[in-house]
Motif scaffolding. Structure first.
Motif, PDB file in Angstrom:
ATOM      1  N   LEU A  80      38.756  17.014  36.037  1.00  0.00           N
ATOM      2  CA  LEU A  80      36.985  16.619  36.169  1.00  0.00           C
ATOM      3  C   LEU A  80      37.044  14.967  36.811  1.00  0.00           C
ATOM      4  CD1 LEU A  80      33.811  17.850  36.743  1.00  0.00           C
ATOM      5  CD2 LEU A  80      33.684  17.692  33.890  1.00  0.00           C
ATOM      6  N   GLN A  81      36.605  14.166  37.533  1.00  0.00           N
ATOM      7  CA  GLN A  81      36.631  12.889  37.867  1.00  0.00           C
ATOM      8  C   GLN A  81      34.851  12.915  37.033  1.00  0.00           C
ATOM      9  OE1 GLN A  81      38.219  10.604  38.897  1.00  0.00           O
ATOM     10  NE2 GLN A  81      36.885   9.144  37.975  1.00  0.00           N
ATOM     11  N   MET A  82      34.581  11.549  36.890  1.00  0.00           N
ATOM     12  CA  MET A  82      33.258  11.535  35.864  1.00  0.00           C
ATOM     13  C   MET A  82      33.007  10.375  36.589  1.00  0.00           C
ATOM     14  SD  MET A  82      32.997  13.488  32.666  1.00  0.00           S
ATOM     15  CE  MET A  82      34.350  12.711  31.495  1.00  0.00           C
ATOM     16  N   ASN A  83      31.986   9.374  37.135  1.00  0.00           N
ATOM     17  CA  ASN A  83      31.808   8.343  37.747  1.00  0.00           C
ATOM     18  C   ASN A  83      30.574   7.501  36.940  1.00  0.00           C
ATOM     19  OD1 ASN A  83      34.848   7.876  38.917  1.00  0.00           O
ATOM     20  ND2 ASN A  83      33.569   8.338  40.822  1.00  0.00           N
ATOM     21  N   SER A  84      30.056   6.405  37.349  1.00  0.00           N
ATOM     22  CA  SER A  84      28.798   5.963  36.395  1.00  0.00           C
ATOM     23  C   SER A  84      28.149   7.075  35.533  1.00  0.00           C
ATOM     24  CB  SER A  84      27.474   6.660  38.292  1.00  0.00           C
ATOM     25  OG  SER A  84      27.978   6.150  39.252  1.00  0.00           O
ATOM     26  N   LEU A  85      28.857   7.058  34.388  1.00  0.00           N
ATOM     27  CA  LEU A  85      28.362   7.223  32.985  1.00  0.00           C
ATOM     28  C   LEU A  85      27.412   7.365  32.576  1.00  0.00           C
ATOM     29  CD1 LEU A  85      32.164   8.250  32.412  1.00  0.00           C
ATOM     30  CD2 LEU A  85      30.700  10.365  32.560  1.00  0.00           C
ATOM     31  N   LYS A  86      26.632   8.239  32.243  1.00  0.00           N
ATOM     32  CA  LYS A  86      25.077   7.367  31.221  1.00  0.00           C
ATOM     33  C   LYS A  86      25.668   8.121  29.777  1.00  0.00           C
ATOM     34  CE  LYS A  86      23.050   8.859  35.520  1.00  0.00           C
ATOM     35  NZ  LYS A  86      22.032   9.611  35.779  1.00  0.00           N
ATOM     36  N   PRO A  87      24.620   7.538  29.068  1.00  0.00           N
ATOM     37  CA  PRO A  87      24.509   8.407  27.068  1.00  0.00           C
ATOM     38  C   PRO A  87      24.382   9.624  27.345  1.00  0.00           C
ATOM     39  CG  PRO A  87      23.444   5.776  27.643  1.00  0.00           C
ATOM     40  CD  PRO A  87      23.616   6.348  29.284  1.00  0.00           C
ATOM     41  N   GLU A  88      23.572  10.053  28.402  1.00  0.00           N
ATOM     42  CA  GLU A  88      23.149  11.745  28.140  1.00  0.00           C
ATOM     43  C   GLU A  88      24.264  12.112  28.775  1.00  0.00           C
ATOM     44  OE1 GLU A  88      21.272   9.134  29.691  1.00  0.00           O
ATOM     45  OE2 GLU A  88      20.807   9.529  31.688  1.00  0.00           O
ATOM     46  N   ASP A  89      25.587  12.465  28.694  1.00  0.00           N
ATOM     47  CA  ASP A  89      26.949  12.452  29.148  1.00  0.00           C
ATOM     48  C   ASP A  89      28.036  12.718  28.219  1.00  0.00           C
ATOM     49  OD1 ASP A  89      26.886  10.650  32.969  1.00  0.00           O
ATOM     50  OD2 ASP A  89      26.023  12.530  32.430  1.00  0.00           O
ATOM     51  N   THR A  90      27.379  12.243  26.897  1.00  0.00           N
ATOM     52  CA  THR A  90      28.329  12.210  26.109  1.00  0.00           C
ATOM     53  C   THR A  90      28.027  13.727  25.386  1.00  0.00           C
ATOM     54  OG1 THR A  90      27.615   9.790  25.034  1.00  0.00           O
ATOM     55  CG2 THR A  90      28.112  11.177  23.386  1.00  0.00           C
ATOM     56  N   ALA A  91      29.094  14.286  25.137  1.00  0.00           N
ATOM     57  CA  ALA A  91      28.740  15.569  24.885  1.00  0.00           C
ATOM     58  C   ALA A  91      30.746  15.642  24.444  1.00  0.00           C
ATOM     59  CB  ALA A  91      28.414  16.244  25.745  1.00  0.00           C
ATOM     60  N   VAL A  92      30.863  16.694  24.228  1.00  0.00           N
ATOM     61  CA  VAL A  92      32.690  17.693  23.818  1.00  0.00           C
ATOM     62  C   VAL A  92      32.587  18.194  25.614  1.00  0.00           C
ATOM     63  CG1 VAL A  92      33.928  19.058  22.967  1.00  0.00           C
ATOM     64  CG2 VAL A  92      32.773  17.768  21.303  1.00  0.00           C
ATOM     65  N   TYR A  93      33.570  18.381  25.489  1.00  0.00           N
ATOM     66  CA  TYR A  93      34.021  18.862  27.498  1.00  0.00           C
ATOM     67  C   TYR A  93      34.368  19.336  26.853  1.00  0.00           C
ATOM     68  CZ  TYR A  93      30.580  15.276  29.815  1.00  0.00           C
ATOM     69  OH  TYR A  93      29.262  14.783  30.216  1.00  0.00           O
ATOM     70  N   TYR A  94      34.702  21.133  27.885  1.00  0.00           N
ATOM     71  CA  TYR A  94      35.208  22.538  27.544  1.00  0.00           C
ATOM     72  C   TYR A  94      35.433  22.564  29.320  1.00  0.00           C
ATOM     73  CZ  TYR A  94      33.854  22.933  23.152  1.00  0.00           C
ATOM     74  OH  TYR A  94      33.366  22.263  21.316  1.00  0.00           O
ATOM     75  N   CYS A  95      36.607  23.334  29.377  1.00  0.00           N
ATOM     76  CA  CYS A  95      37.816  23.820  31.007  1.00  0.00           C
ATOM     77  C   CYS A  95      37.600  25.473  30.556  1.00  0.00           C
ATOM     78  CB  CYS A  95      38.288  22.909  30.751  1.00  0.00           C
ATOM     79  SG  CYS A  95      39.846  23.513  30.201  1.00  0.00           S
ATOM     80  N   ALA A  96      37.035  26.102  31.087  1.00  0.00           N
ATOM     81  CA  ALA A  96      36.851  27.210  31.156  1.00  0.00           C
ATOM     82  C   ALA A  96      37.883  28.039  32.551  1.00  0.00           C
ATOM     83  CB  ALA A  96      36.410  28.358  30.546  1.00  0.00           C
TER      84      ALA A  96
END
Length: 121
Positions: A80-96
């Protein structure tokens, strides 16, 4: 299938991170893969999914145009390439992993342990 997520960390507003999820066990190509995230005090939400072949991808509206999901069959890994990150993207990320591809957490049978992404303002 066992899933191991990595790549999280602390990044500034507007920065980028790439998450990885390495799969082992059952045949990787037999599963659609997805990323979900859960922020503190909130429910787990769908972020992105990719079909078994990699030919189809789906994104949540909140990340569309900023995040890109991809998979490498030779490495049994989804990214998961994440660009232009914002504070609201703050989280624990899980793959499934699951079959077929879906937008709900109940569509997936196997989960990684999660990796924390923190975006500072």
């Amino acid at each position: 299938v066992q899933l191991q997520a990595s790549g999280g960390g602390l990044v500034q507003y507007g920065g980028s991170l790439r998450l990885s999820c390495a799969a082992s066990g059952r045949t990787f190509s037999g599963y659609a893969m997805a990323w979900f995230r859960q922020a503190p005090g909130k429910e787990r939400e769908f972020v992105a999914a990719i079909s078994r072949s990699g030919g189809s991808t789906t994104y949540a509206d909140s990340v569309k145009g900023r995040f890109t999901i991809s998979r490498d069959g030779a490495k049994n890994t989804v990214y998961l390439q994440m660009n232009s990150l914002k504070p609201e993207d703050t989280a624990v990320y899980y793959c499934a992993a699951g079959s077929p591809v879906g937008l709900s957490s109940s569509d997936y049978d196997y989960w990684g342990q999660g990796t924390l992404v923190t975006v500072s303002s």
